[in-house]
Scaffold this active site. Structure first.
Site, PDB file in Angstrom:
ATOM      1  N   LYS A 105      32.930  30.331  31.481  1.00  0.00           N
ATOM      2  CA  LYS A 105      33.258  31.362  32.477  1.00  0.00           C
ATOM      3  C   LYS A 105      34.003  32.517  31.789  1.00  0.00           C
ATOM      4  O   LYS A 105      33.643  33.683  31.950  1.00  0.00           O
ATOM      5  CB  LYS A 105      34.153  30.752  33.573  1.00  0.00           C
ATOM      6  CG  LYS A 105      34.824  31.783  34.462  1.00  0.00           C
ATOM      7  CD  LYS A 105      35.687  31.139  35.525  1.00  0.00           C
ATOM      8  CE  LYS A 105      37.113  30.901  35.135  1.00  0.00           C
ATOM      9  NZ  LYS A 105      37.983  32.073  35.073  1.00  0.00           N
ATOM     10  N   ASN A 106      35.039  32.184  31.042  1.00  0.00           N
ATOM     11  CA  ASN A 106      35.874  33.247  30.476  1.00  0.00           C
ATOM     12  C   ASN A 106      35.158  34.049  29.389  1.00  0.00           C
ATOM     13  O   ASN A 106      35.530  35.190  29.131  1.00  0.00           O
ATOM     14  CB  ASN A 106      37.183  32.671  29.933  1.00  0.00           C
ATOM     15  CG  ASN A 106      38.119  32.271  31.060  1.00  0.00           C
ATOM     16  OD1 ASN A 106      37.867  32.579  32.230  1.00  0.00           O
ATOM     17  ND2 ASN A 106      39.196  31.579  30.730  1.00  0.00           N
ATOM     18  N   CYS A 142      49.289  37.442  41.265  1.00  0.00           N
ATOM     19  CA  CYS A 142      48.347  36.338  41.167  1.00  0.00           C
ATOM     20  C   CYS A 142      49.146  35.068  41.377  1.00  0.00           C
ATOM     21  O   CYS A 142      50.321  35.015  41.045  1.00  0.00           O
ATOM     22  CB  CYS A 142      47.724  36.383  39.784  1.00  0.00           C
ATOM     23  SG  CYS A 142      46.926  34.865  39.314  1.00  0.00           S
ATOM     24  N   ARG A 196      51.288  38.525  35.725  1.00  0.00           N
ATOM     25  CA  ARG A 196      50.120  38.993  34.966  1.00  0.00           C
ATOM     26  C   ARG A 196      49.954  40.525  34.967  1.00  0.00           C
ATOM     27  O   ARG A 196      48.987  41.065  35.480  1.00  0.00           O
ATOM     28  CB  ARG A 196      48.842  38.318  35.480  1.00  0.00           C
ATOM     29  CG  ARG A 196      48.943  36.827  35.464  1.00  0.00           C
ATOM     30  CD  ARG A 196      47.677  36.181  35.955  1.00  0.00           C
ATOM     31  NE  ARG A 196      46.786  35.819  34.861  1.00  0.00           N
ATOM     32  CZ  ARG A 196      45.608  35.238  35.045  1.00  0.00           C
ATOM     33  NH1 ARG A 196      45.162  34.995  36.246  1.00  0.00           N
ATOM     34  NH2 ARG A 196      44.868  34.925  34.021  1.00  0.00           N
ATOM     35  N   ASP A 247      44.971  26.446  30.510  1.00  0.00           N
ATOM     36  CA  ASP A 247      43.953  26.135  31.517  1.00  0.00           C
ATOM     37  C   ASP A 247      43.622  24.636  31.586  1.00  0.00           C
ATOM     38  O   ASP A 247      42.833  24.226  32.439  1.00  0.00           O
ATOM     39  CB  ASP A 247      42.664  26.939  31.248  1.00  0.00           C
ATOM     40  CG  ASP A 247      42.837  28.416  31.597  1.00  0.00           C
ATOM     41  OD1 ASP A 247      43.854  28.778  32.204  1.00  0.00           O
ATOM     42  OD2 ASP A 247      41.942  29.213  31.247  1.00  0.00           O
ATOM     43  N   ARG A 280      34.979  28.948  41.752  1.00  0.00           N
ATOM     44  CA  ARG A 280      35.143  30.062  40.817  1.00  0.00           C
ATOM     45  C   ARG A 280      34.880  29.603  39.392  1.00  0.00           C
ATOM     46  O   ARG A 280      34.480  30.399  38.549  1.00  0.00           O
ATOM     47  CB  ARG A 280      36.577  30.611  40.888  1.00  0.00           C
ATOM     48  CG  ARG A 280      36.902  31.350  42.170  1.00  0.00           C
ATOM     49  CD  ARG A 280      38.259  31.986  42.068  1.00  0.00           C
ATOM     50  NE  ARG A 280      38.409  32.576  40.738  1.00  0.00           N
ATOM     51  CZ  ARG A 280      39.545  32.635  40.060  1.00  0.00           C
ATOM     52  NH1 ARG A 280      40.656  32.158  40.562  1.00  0.00           N
ATOM     53  NH2 ARG A 280      39.591  33.184  38.871  1.00  0.00           N
TER      54      ARG A 280
HETATM   55  C1  UD1 Z   1      42.744  34.672  30.076  1.00  0.00           C
HETATM   56  C2  UD1 Z   1      41.864  33.686  30.804  1.00  0.00           C
HETATM   57  C3  UD1 Z   1      42.703  32.684  31.599  1.00  0.00           C
HETATM   58  C4  UD1 Z   1      43.717  32.019  30.673  1.00  0.00           C
HETATM   59  C5  UD1 Z   1      44.527  33.062  29.918  1.00  0.00           C
HETATM   60  C6  UD1 Z   1      45.475  32.444  28.890  1.00  0.00           C
HETATM   61  C7  UD1 Z   1      39.893  35.032  31.230  1.00  0.00           C
HETATM   62  C8  UD1 Z   1      39.012  35.680  32.237  1.00  0.00           C
HETATM   63  N1  UD1 Z   1      40.988  34.426  31.700  1.00  0.00           N
HETATM   64  O1  UD1 Z   1      43.462  35.405  31.068  1.00  0.00           O
HETATM   65  O2  UD1 Z   1      41.834  31.707  32.150  1.00  0.00           O
HETATM   66  O3  UD1 Z   1      44.599  31.216  31.452  1.00  0.00           O
HETATM   67  O4  UD1 Z   1      43.638  33.957  29.220  1.00  0.00           O
HETATM   68  O5  UD1 Z   1      44.776  31.649  27.992  1.00  0.00           O
HETATM   69  O6  UD1 Z   1      39.580  34.994  30.058  1.00  0.00           O
HETATM   70  N2  UD1 Z   1      50.456  39.559  29.964  1.00  0.00           N
HETATM   71  C9  UD1 Z   1      51.362  40.591  30.033  1.00  0.00           C
HETATM   72  N3  UD1 Z   1      50.882  41.876  29.932  1.00  0.00           N
HETATM   73  C10 UD1 Z   1      49.570  42.162  29.755  1.00  0.00           C
HETATM   74  C11 UD1 Z   1      48.645  41.091  29.682  1.00  0.00           C
HETATM   75  C12 UD1 Z   1      49.120  39.800  29.782  1.00  0.00           C
HETATM   76  O7  UD1 Z   1      52.556  40.373  30.192  1.00  0.00           O
HETATM   77  O8  UD1 Z   1      49.215  43.341  29.656  1.00  0.00           O
HETATM   78  C13 UD1 Z   1      50.950  38.161  30.094  1.00  0.00           C
HETATM   79  C14 UD1 Z   1      50.406  37.502  31.349  1.00  0.00           C
HETATM   80  O9  UD1 Z   1      51.215  37.809  32.454  1.00  0.00           O
HETATM   81  C15 UD1 Z   1      50.437  36.029  30.999  1.00  0.00           C
HETATM   82  C16 UD1 Z   1      50.181  36.042  29.479  1.00  0.00           C
HETATM   83  O10 UD1 Z   1      50.423  37.368  29.039  1.00  0.00           O
HETATM   84  O11 UD1 Z   1      51.709  35.495  31.237  1.00  0.00           O
HETATM   85  C17 UD1 Z   1      48.765  35.612  29.108  1.00  0.00           C
HETATM   86  O12 UD1 Z   1      47.854  36.557  29.622  1.00  0.00           O
HETATM   87  P1  UD1 Z   1      46.447  36.887  28.930  1.00  0.00           P
HETATM   88  O13 UD1 Z   1      46.350  36.208  27.611  1.00  0.00           O
HETATM   89  O14 UD1 Z   1      46.254  38.358  28.995  1.00  0.00           O
HETATM   90  O15 UD1 Z   1      45.474  36.169  29.934  1.00  0.00           O
HETATM   91  P2  UD1 Z   1      44.220  36.770  30.690  1.00  0.00           P
HETATM   92  O16 UD1 Z   1      43.382  37.539  29.741  1.00  0.00           O
HETATM   93  O17 UD1 Z   1      44.632  37.379  31.968  1.00  0.00           O
END
Ligand code: UD1
Length: 421
Positions: free
Chosen positions: A22-23, A118, A123, A308, A400
């Protein structure tokens, strides 16, 4: 609203085919925005998140043709009509923000709604924004939308990420393929989905080196072309089904499973008393003893233990012998499954980002409620080993991320059915 009813106590035996990730699909699909020529994805998973991404891309004018019951997706961005990702779609799925980088790169502008809060934490998007600004984008927040533009196009730059965010790495990687000059992403995320994205972009003509390491170097090119790309195996679906025989007993082979996708997870399984063996077609899993042993788990960025899989692991440890400590380091509010597992008889104490799980002999079936995608599946797994019947409601979360979950689990002998209210 549908619910899933699981009756525990039947050992599981047989094979489960693992779908495409999915991701990975959620970042490969927006990659189509980088080229006028079609992108064909094979081994795509059949999930509601994929439908949401399809709807978002269609709202931008992308043509999406689904074939082979959704396993093949052909995307074409030759006649784009919009560069605005609307709140109504973005609020359903955070991964919608992955259109930002590609839109900015090819169209030099993008308006993307902020995803909003979320269930598993705040996030925010600051890492994405700072990174794209380093590449000369001008971004401001107005009325809940990020308004981004890059007059004259994005420029290659050194882009250090304050945290190895998966989404930010993907956005910058896609954006940099069409930027002028060289981009170096420092402290890049190393998840297999990023390696898969880089592979796909390279088939489209991008020049990328270093994916899967902390530093990715991208040499911008003028245009990208057509490509056909198979989506990598879903390591989270894989890990989830690898746990099924640990809960219920028996031996299950996960077809398409690869050790390199789940290394840190397999280390913990081994410590818990579970055998994982490589086969020509995947990975076979069987627990060595009647009860698994307690293990401590800390979630980390890849190659560490994936956040996850934390909920599913916690559910398993509820009946392990001894006390386990789970520390969640990626998301600040990701123990919402704990109160539901407690309703099934688990002994869990949560303090901030740390959960202490004291193993009990057996869980008891109960009506429980899913709160997010991975929490939902942890309750289904718990139900496989619990005494009596477990009814999991609010299962739209499950759809999902898990295609045909009832078929996959009943195929190996589980008593599980979907009930429409
Ligand atoms: C992706 C995955 C999700 C997984 C996560 C961590 C997808 C579609 N989803 O989510 O299933 O749980 O990686 O492995 O691929 N953060 C910030 N600022 C930012 C971006 C992120 O503070 O600009 C923080 C987030 O709040 C969170 C952490 O960084 O606490 C991890 O986020 P991130 O690695 O960006 O995860 P996603 O890409 O949203």
């Amino acid at each position: 609203m549908d619910s899933i009813v699981v009756t525990g106590g039947t050992p599981l035996n047989g094979q489960i085919a693992i779908a495409g990730a999915k991701n990975a699909a959620l970042t490969l699909m927006p990659a189509t925005l980088l080229s006028e020529e079609p992108l064909t994805l094979t081994n795509a998973p059949r999930l509601s998140d994929i439908k949401t991404m399809t709807a978002l891309l269609q709202s931008l004018g992308v043509e999406v043709t689904s074939m082979q019951d959704g396993k093949v997706q052909v995307l074409s961005s030759h006649a784009m009509t919009s560069t605005t990702a609307d709140y109504d779609i973005v609020r359903k799925m955070r991964a919608s923000n992955l259109v930002l980088g590609p839109l900015l790169a090819r169209h030099h502008e993008a308006v993307v709604s902020l995803p909003g809060g979320c269930a598993i934490g705040a996030r925010p998007m600051d890492i994405h924004v700072t990174a794209l600004e380093a590449m000369s984008a001008e971004i401001e927040l107005k009325d809940g939308y990020l308004h981004a533009k890059a007059p004259g196009g994005l420029k290659g730059a050194k882009v250090p990420l304050r945290f190895a965010s998966v989404g930010a790495t993907e956005n910058v990687l896609m954006a940099a393929t069409l930027a002028k000059g060289t981009t170096v992403i420092e402290n890049a995320a190393r998840e297999p989905e990023i390696v898969d994205l880089a592979k796909c972009l390279r088939s489209m003509g991008a020049q990328i080196e270093g994916e899967g390491t902390r530093q990715i170097t991208i040499q911008g090119v003028d245009r990208l072309g057509a490509a056909t790309h198979p989506v990598v195996t879903d390591r989270i679906e894989l890990g989830t089904y690898m746990l099924a025989p640990v809960f219920a007993g028996g031996e299950v082979e996960c077809l398409g499973g690869r050790l390199d996708l789940v290394g840190s997870f397999v280390e913990k399984l081994d410590a818990a008393g579970v055998d994982v063996t490589e086969t020509p077609d995947g990975l076979k899993v069987k627990r060595r003893t009647d009860r698994a042993k307690a293990v401590d788990v800390t979630t980390e960025v890849f190659p560490g233990f994936p956040t996850d899989l934390q909920a599913q692991m916690m559910a398993m440890l509820c009946t392990a012998e001894g006390t386990s400590v789970l520390e969640e380091k990626i998301f600040e509010n990701r123990f919402m499954h704990a109160p539901e597992l407690i309703r099934m008889g688990a002994d869990i104490e949560v303090q901030g980002g740390v959960a202490t799980v004291r193993g009990v002999e057996r869980l008891k079936g109960a009506p429980v409620m899913a709160t997010d995608l991975r929490a939902s599946v942890s309750l289904i797994l718990a139900g496989l080993a619990a005494e009596g019947e477990t009814t999991v409601s609010r299962i739209y979360h499950l759809d999902r991320g898990y295609e045909h979950i009832e078929e996959k689990l009943s195929g190996v002998g589980a008593k599980i059915e979907r009930v429409s209210a």
